[in-house]
Design an enzyme around this catalytic site. Structure first.
Site, short mmCIF file in Angstrom:
data_model
loop_
_atom_site.label_atom_id
_atom_site.label_comp_id
_atom_site.label_asym_id
_atom_site.label_seq_id
_atom_site.Cartn_x
_atom_site.Cartn_y
_atom_site.Cartn_z
N ASP A 30 0.87 -1.18 0.00
CA ASP A 30 0.00 0.00 0.00
C ASP A 30 0.91 1.23 0.00
O ASP A 30 1.84 1.29 0.80
CB ASP A 30 -0.89 0.00 1.25
CG ASP A 30 -2.05 0.97 1.15
OD1 ASP A 30 -3.20 0.53 1.30
OD2 ASP A 30 -1.80 2.18 0.92
N LEU B 53 0.08 4.11 0.90
CA LEU B 53 -0.39 4.99 1.97
C LEU B 53 -0.84 6.36 1.46
O LEU B 53 -0.88 7.32 2.22
CB LEU B 53 0.68 5.14 3.07
CG LEU B 53 1.01 3.82 3.78
CD1 LEU B 53 2.14 4.03 4.80
CD2 LEU B 53 -0.22 3.25 4.48
N ILE C 276 2.03 0.37 -6.56
CA ILE C 276 1.99 -0.81 -7.45
C ILE C 276 2.48 -0.49 -8.86
O ILE C 276 2.68 -1.39 -9.66
CB ILE C 276 0.59 -1.46 -7.54
CG1 ILE C 276 -0.47 -0.45 -7.95
CG2 ILE C 276 0.25 -2.14 -6.23
CD1 ILE C 276 -1.80 -1.10 -8.33
N THR D 119 -16.91 -2.00 -8.80
CA THR D 119 -17.91 -1.12 -8.20
C THR D 119 -19.23 -1.12 -8.95
O THR D 119 -19.26 -1.33 -10.18
CB THR D 119 -17.37 0.33 -8.19
OG1 THR D 119 -18.42 1.22 -7.81
CG2 THR D 119 -16.88 0.77 -9.57
N TYR E 201 -14.61 7.48 -12.21
CA TYR E 201 -14.34 6.38 -11.28
C TYR E 201 -14.89 5.07 -11.84
O TYR E 201 -14.16 4.08 -12.01
CB TYR E 201 -14.94 6.70 -9.90
CG TYR E 201 -14.93 5.53 -8.96
CD1 TYR E 201 -13.74 4.91 -8.62
CD2 TYR E 201 -16.12 5.04 -8.41
CE1 TYR E 201 -13.72 3.81 -7.76
CE2 TYR E 201 -16.11 3.96 -7.56
CZ TYR E 201 -14.92 3.35 -7.23
OH TYR E 201 -14.92 2.26 -6.39
N LYS F 158 -12.87 1.71 -13.48
CA LYS F 158 -13.04 0.36 -12.93
C LYS F 158 -13.53 -0.60 -14.02
O LYS F 158 -13.11 -1.76 -14.08
CB LYS F 158 -14.01 0.39 -11.75
CG LYS F 158 -13.43 1.03 -10.50
CD LYS F 158 -12.44 0.10 -9.82
CE LYS F 158 -11.89 0.68 -8.53
NZ LYS F 158 -11.06 -0.28 -7.78
N PHE G 237 -21.44 -2.49 -3.88
CA PHE G 237 -22.39 -1.39 -3.74
C PHE G 237 -21.83 -0.52 -2.61
O PHE G 237 -20.65 -0.24 -2.63
CB PHE G 237 -23.81 -1.95 -3.64
CG PHE G 237 -24.28 -2.39 -5.03
CD1 PHE G 237 -23.63 -3.43 -5.71
CD2 PHE G 237 -25.28 -1.72 -5.70
CE1 PHE G 237 -23.99 -3.79 -7.02
CE2 PHE G 237 -25.65 -2.07 -7.01
CZ PHE G 237 -25.00 -3.11 -7.66
N LEU H 120 -21.25 8.79 3.17
CA LEU H 120 -22.46 9.19 3.89
C LEU H 120 -22.48 8.73 5.34
O LEU H 120 -22.71 9.54 6.25
CB LEU H 120 -23.69 8.63 3.15
CG LEU H 120 -25.02 9.00 3.79
CD1 LEU H 120 -25.25 10.50 3.74
CD2 LEU H 120 -26.17 8.26 3.11
N ARG I 145 -29.29 3.85 -2.22
CA ARG I 145 -28.10 3.00 -2.35
C ARG I 145 -28.32 1.70 -1.58
O ARG I 145 -29.16 1.64 -0.67
CB ARG I 145 -26.85 3.71 -1.76
CG ARG I 145 -26.44 4.96 -2.52
CD ARG I 145 -25.81 4.62 -3.86
NE ARG I 145 -25.38 5.80 -4.59
CZ ARG I 145 -26.16 6.53 -5.39
NH1 ARG I 145 -27.44 6.21 -5.54
NH2 ARG I 145 -25.68 7.58 -6.03
N1 UDP Z 1 -24.40 11.74 0.26
C1 UDP Z 1 -25.01 12.87 0.78
N2 UDP Z 1 -24.28 13.68 1.60
C2 UDP Z 1 -22.98 13.44 1.92
C3 UDP Z 1 -22.37 12.28 1.40
C4 UDP Z 1 -23.12 11.45 0.56
O1 UDP Z 1 -26.18 13.14 0.51
O2 UDP Z 1 -22.38 14.24 2.65
C5 UDP Z 1 -25.17 10.83 -0.60
C6 UDP Z 1 -24.60 10.67 -2.00
O3 UDP Z 1 -25.12 11.65 -2.87
C7 UDP Z 1 -25.05 9.27 -2.36
C8 UDP Z 1 -25.10 8.54 -1.02
O4 UDP Z 1 -25.11 9.56 -0.02
O5 UDP Z 1 -26.36 9.29 -2.87
C9 UDP Z 1 -23.89 7.66 -0.79
O6 UDP Z 1 -22.73 8.40 -1.06
P1 UDP Z 1 -21.28 7.92 -0.68
O7 UDP Z 1 -20.33 9.02 -1.03
O8 UDP Z 1 -21.28 7.41 0.72
O9 UDP Z 1 -21.05 6.64 -1.60
P2 UDP Z 1 -21.10 6.47 -3.21
O10 UDP Z 1 -22.53 6.16 -3.53
O11 UDP Z 1 -20.58 7.71 -3.83
O12 UDP Z 1 -20.21 5.29 -3.45
#
Ligand code: UDP
Length: 350
Positions: A45, A47, A67, A132, A156, A160, A184, A205, A236
């Site tokens: 890693d 880091l 890597i 992802t 992103y 992937k 997910f 989130l 999600r």
């Molecule tokens: N989200 C939000 N406020 C935040 C962070 C995330 O409303 O401060 C929402 C974001 O728009 C998404 C969901 O939460 O719909 C999950 O976002 P996260 O960044 O955790 O994961 P991602 O879906 O991008 O992999």
């Protein structure tokens, strides 16, 4: 590290799993899971976003290597008799990828190209790849199955998907045997070890909501309430990080026991939750009011992403243990409450 988790490195004459990005959130939980099941593990890693391995992992062979450095990775593979790679090392933020797409091509596609070259050169044929749900873009239907169209809407997901395809071509050309796992939304923490989610800066989130509950933030800003969903906020599929970790172990077992070319699996619970439902669950778990501020949409966010986990369940024999949102949020809360400053409290010096 006590008991089960320590078994992996004692007097080992078996093959070793190289975990790239093993100092990151999902990577480290997977290292713990593999070791608890007797695997010998070595971590590489750079880091750039991970943390130095915390105390319970002090005996894990760790190389602070990028890597893209092919000779460094080759020497780790040779020194540790590596037979399989679990590849997490990547940049993984949707928003950042929209701002700086070339960074994502370089650190995801370019870096994996180097890793694959080393694997082919050193004869390591087994690969579990961290992919992802973002490869699906704005999906046509829900829950999403692995054969549904892939059409990423941010760099992103695009990078992937490019890696998944690069792996498939290497499977055909070089006999690589690989499983890509499309995660997910990972959340939660290890039930026993002091490891959990700690990104700097935090953008995810669940930890952001819990930082509000800890008094470290005033409010959670919800990114858009005008989506085509029942409450207008994004939906999600939140999956416990230990369930993700167990899927990597099962994928590895499959690569070692079955003649796999390249396969793809979704990893989710099959249940979707809106941003406001996650806030409500966190209010119940923490007892904190968690103020909400409505904000604009975040670039690159699809309205709904929910997995069909059927293939992983039937082929890998994967059975997620934490399928309800409350228990996932409660698991995350245990880590955040006991480690309000994340890993800063309990690092060991290298
Ligand atoms: N989200 C939000 N406020 C935040 C962070 C995330 O409303 O401060 C929402 C974001 O728009 C998404 C969901 O939460 O719909 C999950 O976002 P996260 O960044 O955790 O994961 P991602 O879906 O991008 O992999």
């Amino acid at each position: 590290m006590g008991g089960d988790a320590a078994r992996g490195w004692e007097g080992d004459d078996r093959m070793t799993v190289l975990v790239t990005g093993g100092a990151g959130y999902i990577g480290l939980h997977t290292v713990a899971e593999l070791m608890a099941h007797g695997e010998a593990v070595v971590v590489v890693d750079d880091l750039s976003t991970g943390h130095r391995l915390p105390e319970p992992f002090a005996q894990v062979p760790f190389y602070p290597v990028d890597i893209r450095d092919e000779s460094a990775v080759a020497s780790v593979i040779e020194r540790h008799d590596v037979d399989a790679v679990v590849h997490f090392a990547a940049r993984s933020l949707v928003g950042e990828s929209v701002q700086d797409p070339l960074l994502y091509y370089e650190r995801n596609v370019g870096a994996t190209q180097h890793l694959l070259r080393v694997m082919i050169r050193t004869g390591v044929r087994r690969l579990v790849f961290s992919s992802t749900a973002a490869v699906y873009g704005h999906p046509d239907r829900t829950p999403i199955r692995e054969d549904d169209p892939t059409a990423p809407v941010n760099p992103y997901g695009e990078t992937k998907l490019a890696i998944e395809r690069m792996i498939r071509w290497c499977g055909e050309a070089h006999g690589l045997s690989a499983i890509s796992l499309r995660y997910f939304n990972a959340a939660g923490a290890h039930p026993d070890l002091p490891i959990g989610e700690d990104h700097r800066p935090e953008t995810h989130l669940v930890p952001i909501i819990l930082q509000v509950a800890l008094g470290q933030r005033e409010a959670i800003t919800v990114y858009g309430d005008d989506y085509d969903t029942p409450d207008g906020t994004c939906i999600r599929d939140y999956i416990h990080v230990m369930d993700l970790a167990s899927a990597h172990r099962l994928a590895l077992n499959r690569l070692r026991t079955t003649d796999v070319r390249t396969e793809v699996y979704n990893l989710g619970t099959g249940r979707g939750h809106s941003v406001l439902e996650v806030v409500a669950a966190a209010r119940r778990v923490t007892g904190h009011s968690i103020p909400v501020v409505m904000g604009p949409r975040r670039a690159g966010d699809p309205a709904t992403l929910v997995a069909s986990p059927e293939r992983a369940q039937s082929v890998l024999g994967w059975a997620p243990a934490h399928t309800d949102l409350m228990s996932i949020v409660a698991s995350a809360w245990r880590w955040h409450r006991s480690h309000p400053d994340g890993y800063e409290e309990n690092l060991h010096s290298m």
